[in-house]
Scaffold this motif. Structure first.
Motif, PDB file in Angstrom:
ATOM      1  N   TYR A 111       0.819  -1.309   0.075  1.00  0.00           N
ATOM      2  CA  TYR A 111       0.014  -0.155  -0.053  1.00  0.00           C
ATOM      3  C   TYR A 111       0.997   1.401  -0.072  1.00  0.00           C
ATOM      4  CZ  TYR A 111      -2.927   3.717   1.935  1.00  0.00           C
ATOM      5  OH  TYR A 111      -3.385   4.999   2.265  1.00  0.00           O
ATOM      6  N   LEU A 112       1.738   1.279   0.822  1.00  0.00           N
ATOM      7  CA  LEU A 112       2.762   2.691   0.762  1.00  0.00           C
ATOM      8  C   LEU A 112       3.520   2.760  -0.655  1.00  0.00           C
ATOM      9  CD1 LEU A 112       4.335   1.859   4.198  1.00  0.00           C
ATOM     10  CD2 LEU A 112       2.663   3.576   4.071  1.00  0.00           C
ATOM     11  N   ALA A 113       3.754   1.645  -1.349  1.00  0.00           N
ATOM     12  CA  ALA A 113       4.479   1.652  -2.530  1.00  0.00           C
ATOM     13  C   ALA A 113       3.423   2.137  -3.405  1.00  0.00           C
ATOM     14  CB  ALA A 113       5.208   0.427  -2.876  1.00  0.00           C
ATOM     15  N   GLU A 114       2.238   1.788  -3.426  1.00  0.00           N
ATOM     16  CA  GLU A 114       1.152   2.216  -4.572  1.00  0.00           C
ATOM     17  C   GLU A 114       0.423   3.427  -4.284  1.00  0.00           C
ATOM     18  OE1 GLU A 114      -1.681  -1.207  -4.298  1.00  0.00           O
ATOM     19  OE2 GLU A 114      -0.501  -2.431  -5.569  1.00  0.00           O
ATOM     20  N   ALA A 115       0.114   3.922  -3.049  1.00  0.00           N
ATOM     21  CA  ALA A 115      -0.425   5.177  -2.481  1.00  0.00           C
ATOM     22  C   ALA A 115       0.490   6.270  -2.787  1.00  0.00           C
ATOM     23  CB  ALA A 115      -1.240   4.822  -1.228  1.00  0.00           C
ATOM     24  N   GLY A 116       1.633   5.999  -2.425  1.00  0.00           N
ATOM     25  CA  GLY A 116       2.579   7.221  -2.669  1.00  0.00           C
ATOM     26  C   GLY A 116       2.615   8.193  -1.488  1.00  0.00           C
ATOM     27  N   ALA A 117       2.902   9.448  -1.823  1.00  0.00           N
ATOM     28  CA  ALA A 117       2.906  10.542  -0.742  1.00  0.00           C
ATOM     29  C   ALA A 117       1.799  10.620   0.127  1.00  0.00           C
ATOM     30  CB  ALA A 117       3.367  11.898  -1.209  1.00  0.00           C
ATOM     31  N   GLY A 118       1.809  10.596   1.389  1.00  0.00           N
ATOM     32  CA  GLY A 118       0.552  10.724   2.535  1.00  0.00           C
ATOM     33  C   GLY A 118       0.173   9.575   2.873  1.00  0.00           C
ATOM     34  N   ALA A 119       0.525   8.331   2.416  1.00  0.00           N
ATOM     35  CA  ALA A 119       0.095   7.085   2.988  1.00  0.00           C
ATOM     36  C   ALA A 119       0.944   6.814   4.279  1.00  0.00           C
ATOM     37  CB  ALA A 119       0.317   6.015   1.726  1.00  0.00           C
ATOM     38  N   VAL A 143      -9.157  -9.498   4.634  1.00  0.00           N
ATOM     39  CA  VAL A 143      -9.202  -8.464   3.825  1.00  0.00           C
ATOM     40  C   VAL A 143      -8.816  -7.451   4.640  1.00  0.00           C
ATOM     41  CG1 VAL A 143     -11.067  -6.667   2.719  1.00  0.00           C
ATOM     42  CG2 VAL A 143     -11.618  -8.927   3.355  1.00  0.00           C
ATOM     43  N   VAL A 144      -7.678  -6.786   3.836  1.00  0.00           N
ATOM     44  CA  VAL A 144      -7.018  -5.798   4.436  1.00  0.00           C
ATOM     45  C   VAL A 144      -7.431  -4.427   3.905  1.00  0.00           C
ATOM     46  CG1 VAL A 144      -4.659  -4.765   5.016  1.00  0.00           C
ATOM     47  CG2 VAL A 144      -4.809  -7.286   4.965  1.00  0.00           C
ATOM     48  N   ILE A 145      -7.778  -3.454   4.664  1.00  0.00           N
ATOM     49  CA  ILE A 145      -8.295  -2.157   4.034  1.00  0.00           C
ATOM     50  C   ILE A 145      -7.135  -1.313   4.504  1.00  0.00           C
ATOM     51  CG2 ILE A 145     -10.253  -0.534   4.444  1.00  0.00           C
ATOM     52  CD1 ILE A 145     -11.453  -3.488   5.655  1.00  0.00           C
ATOM     53  N   CYS A 146      -6.717  -0.375   3.859  1.00  0.00           N
ATOM     54  CA  CYS A 146      -5.897   0.729   3.771  1.00  0.00           C
ATOM     55  C   CYS A 146      -6.539   1.847   3.186  1.00  0.00           C
ATOM     56  CB  CYS A 146      -4.588   0.261   3.182  1.00  0.00           C
ATOM     57  SG  CYS A 146      -3.641  -1.095   3.523  1.00  0.00           S
ATOM     58  N   GLU A 147      -6.713   2.814   4.007  1.00  0.00           N
ATOM     59  CA  GLU A 147      -7.809   3.800   3.753  1.00  0.00           C
ATOM     60  C   GLU A 147      -7.219   5.220   4.442  1.00  0.00           C
ATOM     61  OE1 GLU A 147     -12.382   4.676   3.642  1.00  0.00           O
ATOM     62  OE2 GLU A 147     -11.686   3.136   4.875  1.00  0.00           O
ATOM     63  N   ASN A 148      -7.215   6.340   3.766  1.00  0.00           N
ATOM     64  CA  ASN A 148      -6.312   7.433   4.398  1.00  0.00           C
ATOM     65  C   ASN A 148      -7.578   8.268   5.085  1.00  0.00           C
ATOM     66  OD1 ASN A 148      -7.665   8.667   2.335  1.00  0.00           O
ATOM     67  ND2 ASN A 148      -5.696   9.090   1.251  1.00  0.00           N
ATOM     68  N   ALA A 149      -7.304   9.503   5.592  1.00  0.00           N
ATOM     69  CA  ALA A 149      -8.240   9.985   6.538  1.00  0.00           C
ATOM     70  C   ALA A 149      -9.383  10.589   5.394  1.00  0.00           C
ATOM     71  CB  ALA A 149      -7.840  11.247   6.872  1.00  0.00           C
ATOM     72  N   GLU A 150      -9.156  11.058   4.085  1.00  0.00           N
ATOM     73  CA  GLU A 150     -10.199  11.454   3.013  1.00  0.00           C
ATOM     74  C   GLU A 150     -11.002   9.927   2.449  1.00  0.00           C
ATOM     75  OE1 GLU A 150      -6.912  11.994   2.510  1.00  0.00           O
ATOM     76  OE2 GLU A 150      -7.256  13.974   3.710  1.00  0.00           O
ATOM     77  N   GLY A 151     -10.650   8.996   2.856  1.00  0.00           N
ATOM     78  CA  GLY A 151     -11.503   7.622   2.780  1.00  0.00           C
ATOM     79  C   GLY A 151     -10.942   6.950   1.200  1.00  0.00           C
ATOM     80  N   ALA A 152      -9.780   7.524   0.664  1.00  0.00           N
ATOM     81  CA  ALA A 152      -9.136   7.195  -0.310  1.00  0.00           C
ATOM     82  C   ALA A 152      -8.149   5.840  -0.170  1.00  0.00           C
ATOM     83  CB  ALA A 152      -8.282   8.160  -1.441  1.00  0.00           C
ATOM     84  N   GLY A 153      -8.126   4.782  -0.916  1.00  0.00           N
ATOM     85  CA  GLY A 153      -6.882   3.814  -0.531  1.00  0.00           C
ATOM     86  C   GLY A 153      -7.657   2.632  -1.365  1.00  0.00           C
ATOM     87  N   TYR A 154      -7.142   1.238  -0.589  1.00  0.00           N
ATOM     88  CA  TYR A 154      -7.531   0.064  -1.189  1.00  0.00           C
ATOM     89  C   TYR A 154      -8.002  -0.976  -0.253  1.00  0.00           C
ATOM     90  CZ  TYR A 154      -4.556   1.993  -4.807  1.00  0.00           C
ATOM     91  OH  TYR A 154      -3.750   2.817  -5.840  1.00  0.00           O
ATOM     92  N   GLU A 155      -8.789  -1.730  -0.673  1.00  0.00           N
ATOM     93  CA  GLU A 155      -8.949  -3.091  -0.147  1.00  0.00           C
ATOM     94  C   GLU A 155      -8.232  -4.290  -0.952  1.00  0.00           C
ATOM     95  OE1 GLU A 155     -13.610  -2.826   1.611  1.00  0.00           O
ATOM     96  OE2 GLU A 155     -13.340  -3.628  -0.250  1.00  0.00           O
ATOM     97  N   TYR A 156      -7.588  -5.017  -0.118  1.00  0.00           N
ATOM     98  CA  TYR A 156      -6.757  -6.029  -0.555  1.00  0.00           C
ATOM     99  C   TYR A 156      -7.375  -7.337   0.149  1.00  0.00           C
ATOM    100  CZ  TYR A 156      -3.032  -2.664  -1.390  1.00  0.00           C
ATOM    101  OH  TYR A 156      -2.730  -1.465  -1.897  1.00  0.00           O
ATOM    102  N   PHE A 157      -7.782  -8.245  -0.857  1.00  0.00           N
ATOM    103  CA  PHE A 157      -8.496  -9.676  -0.584  1.00  0.00           C
ATOM    104  C   PHE A 157      -7.192 -10.629  -0.598  1.00  0.00           C
ATOM    105  CE2 PHE A 157     -11.383  -6.832  -2.335  1.00  0.00           C
ATOM    106  CZ  PHE A 157     -12.584  -6.845  -1.414  1.00  0.00           C
ATOM    107  N   LEU A 213     -10.401   2.230  -3.350  1.00  0.00           N
ATOM    108  CA  LEU A 213     -11.568   2.945  -2.494  1.00  0.00           C
ATOM    109  C   LEU A 213     -11.288   4.417  -3.152  1.00  0.00           C
ATOM    110  CD1 LEU A 213     -10.933   1.655   0.883  1.00  0.00           C
ATOM    111  CD2 LEU A 213     -12.576   1.030  -0.628  1.00  0.00           C
ATOM    112  N   ASP A 214     -12.352   4.953  -3.518  1.00  0.00           N
ATOM    113  CA  ASP A 214     -12.414   6.336  -4.082  1.00  0.00           C
ATOM    114  C   ASP A 214     -12.524   7.550  -3.179  1.00  0.00           C
ATOM    115  OD1 ASP A 214     -14.916   6.551  -3.753  1.00  0.00           O
ATOM    116  OD2 ASP A 214     -15.591   6.490  -5.699  1.00  0.00           O
TER     117      ASP A 214
END
Length: 102
Positions: A45-53, A71-85, A98-99
């Motif tokens: 997630y840190l590699a994919e999301a970039g700055a601010g993750a 299910v690993v949910i990686c979501e920032n304060a704005e609600g953007a991120g990813y769900e990994y299954f 997650l948009d």
């Protein structure tokens, strides 16, 4: 009579290969912990999301689907991120973006 044992050599080899594969896969499933999986997914997630993750953006829950483990949910304060299954072997089987829109 002496050649009869030659018929069992391929069968014995096949049984040995199947047992080896079973031990390998079983050992991998047993030795993979939830913490190991969450840490690996957080790194991804840190590699994919970039700055601010942040690593603390990630949390996990037990999957409800057959064939999946977590299910690993990686979501920032704005609600953007990813769900990994994650499957039973600790591999990412699927990913959902997650948009962050309410």
């Amino acid at each position: 009579m002496t050649r009869r044992w030659l018929l069992f050599v391929p069968l014995a080899a096949l049984v040995a290969v199947a047992a080896g594969i079973g031990l390998l896969l079983g050992g991998r499933a047993v030795l993979t912990t939830e913490t190991d999986v969450i840490e690996a997914v957080a790194d991804r997630y840190l590699a994919e999301a970039g700055a601010g993750a942040e690593r603390t953006d990630c949390q996990a829950r037990v999957a409800q689907s057959d064939g999946l483990w977590l299910v690993v949910i990686c979501e920032n304060a704005e609600g953007a991120g990813y769900e990994y299954f994650i499957d039973r072997f600790g591999r990412v089987a699927d990913r959902k973006r997650l948009d962050g829109r309410a």
